[in-house]
Design an enzyme around this catalytic site. Structure first.
Site, PDB file in Angstrom:
ATOM      1  N   HIS A  38       0.818  -1.206   0.000  1.00  0.00           N
ATOM      2  CA  HIS A  38       0.000   0.000   0.000  1.00  0.00           C
ATOM      3  C   HIS A  38       0.854   1.259   0.000  1.00  0.00           C
ATOM      4  O   HIS A  38       2.011   1.247   0.424  1.00  0.00           O
ATOM      5  CB  HIS A  38      -0.896   0.023   1.248  1.00  0.00           C
ATOM      6  CG  HIS A  38      -2.207  -0.668   1.069  1.00  0.00           C
ATOM      7  ND1 HIS A  38      -3.406  -0.076   1.369  1.00  0.00           N
ATOM      8  CD2 HIS A  38      -2.503  -1.895   0.607  1.00  0.00           C
ATOM      9  CE1 HIS A  38      -4.395  -0.918   1.116  1.00  0.00           C
ATOM     10  NE2 HIS A  38      -3.860  -2.037   0.654  1.00  0.00           N
ATOM     11  N   GLU A 107      -6.211  -0.707  -6.176  1.00  0.00           N
ATOM     12  CA  GLU A 107      -7.203   0.195  -5.595  1.00  0.00           C
ATOM     13  C   GLU A 107      -6.792   1.636  -5.857  1.00  0.00           C
ATOM     14  O   GLU A 107      -5.605   1.977  -5.805  1.00  0.00           O
ATOM     15  CB  GLU A 107      -7.323  -0.014  -4.075  1.00  0.00           C
ATOM     16  CG  GLU A 107      -7.696  -1.415  -3.659  1.00  0.00           C
ATOM     17  CD  GLU A 107      -6.495  -2.158  -3.081  1.00  0.00           C
ATOM     18  OE1 GLU A 107      -5.403  -1.565  -2.967  1.00  0.00           O
ATOM     19  OE2 GLU A 107      -6.659  -3.346  -2.768  1.00  0.00           O
TER      20      GLU A 107
END
Length: 332
Positions: A38, A107
């Site tokens: 991330h 994402e």
């Protein structure tokens, strides 16, 4: 026999702590470890997001046997697939063959930071397919030139290649991704215990390949404390993949999850110390046909009590599980 793994959750711990945690997971007897990749945490309360690939390099040196895996890396926007191939080959060498490259379509939360805009879902899958093909070609050795719809590769070559390239996993969430994974991947990755996804993967060429799932858990000797922590840090997870892939940052996840109650979170995340509750939460993955399940202990500062409990209680209980029917419980 189903294998059970540990998750290095980069969104909830710093880099040194993550390495210490995976060392503890290896000591506790987990069968494998995965790491999230991330740029942002889901919520501000999680508070971290170090570079996963640096952590992997350190983890490869700090551990001796536990397999490692990205869960998952997006090789299309923030990273170019040629760079992902180089990183994966290097980690495979550092870990002496213990690495698997988990890939997904990504994402908006993490990929928007480089500024090209967030593609539609079908475009993201097309990009992922092309990226996997590039990575496989680079794993094969030699010079690679590629001029495709989404990516260009100009005279690229991986100079440090392992004898065995890392197996490639692809995250699945629908028919199109299952078809792609069955055709191009060595294993399937999913976050929901849906048998239909695995059956679609099998029909597309995935039969006999590993299927890896993941489940968040929140161990604490006080259940109310566990529920509170799970709500503070993991209420975003109830939004579902179609929502979670689109939101651009922690503030958006705060807003989207503002009406999620602690009791809602406790229905999907096992909380407390009752091992039967944790086993019952894992069982749907086993019954659906997953061959591996990675657990995420919620709360970066709460890993060591979980690891001790997992070694003494949870892992033996999971390995003794009877994968049949919703009413099955542990042997007395």
């Amino acid at each position: 026999m189903v294998r059970f793994g540990y998750t290095m959750m980069t969104e909830q711990a710093g880099p040194r702590e993550l390495v210490e945690h995976v060392v503890g997971a290896e000591r506790a007897g987990f069968d494998f470890a995965v790491i999230s990749d991330h740029y942002f945490p889901w919520l501000d309360a999680q508070g971290h997001s170090p570079y996963a690939w640096s952590v992997l390099g350190a983890a490869a040196q700090a551990t001796t046997a536990i397999p490692l895996m990205t869960y998952v890396t997006c090789p299309t926007v923030r990273y170019h697939p040629a760079v992902v191939a180089q990183k994966a080959a290097t980690v495979q060498l550092l870990s002496e063959g213990r690495f698997r490259l988990g890939l997904g379509s990504g994402e908006n939360l993490n990929e928007h930071v480089v500024g090209p805009g967030w593609p539609a879902a079908h475009i993201r899958l097309e990009m992922l397919e092309e990226a996997v093909e590039i990575i496989r070609e680079l794993f094969g050795g030699g010079s690679v030139n590629h001029h495709g719809r989404y990516f260009d590769v100009e005279n690229a070559r991986l100079w440090d290649l392992p004898d065995e390239p890392p197996p490639i996993g692809v995250a699945v969430s629908g028919d199109r991704s299952c078809e792609l994974a069955g055709r191009l991947a060595d294993l399937a990755i999913a976050i929901d215990p849906e048998r239909e996804l695995l059956e679609a993967f099998d029909r597309s060429g995935g039969a006999g390949k590993p299927k890896v799932g993941q489940l968040a858990v929140c161990y604490d000797v006080d259940r109310d404390t566990a529920v509170k922590r799970a709500h503070e840090q993991f209420r975003w997870s109830l939004g579902g993949w179609r929502v979670n892939a689109e939101l651009p940052g922690p503030a958006a996840f705060e807003q989207a999850s503002r009406y999620v109650r602690p009791e809602d979170v406790a229905e999907s995340i096992p909380c407390g110390e009752d091992v039967n509750v944790f086993v019952d939460a894992v069982r749907p993955f086993v019954d659906a046909g997953f061959t591996e399940v990675a657990l995420v202990q919620v709360g970066g500062a709460h890993q060591y009590p979980f690891l001790e409990w997992a070694e003494a209680t949870l892992l033996p209980a999971l390995r003794a599980m009877r994968p049949a029917g919703p009413s099955a419980t542990l042997e007395d």
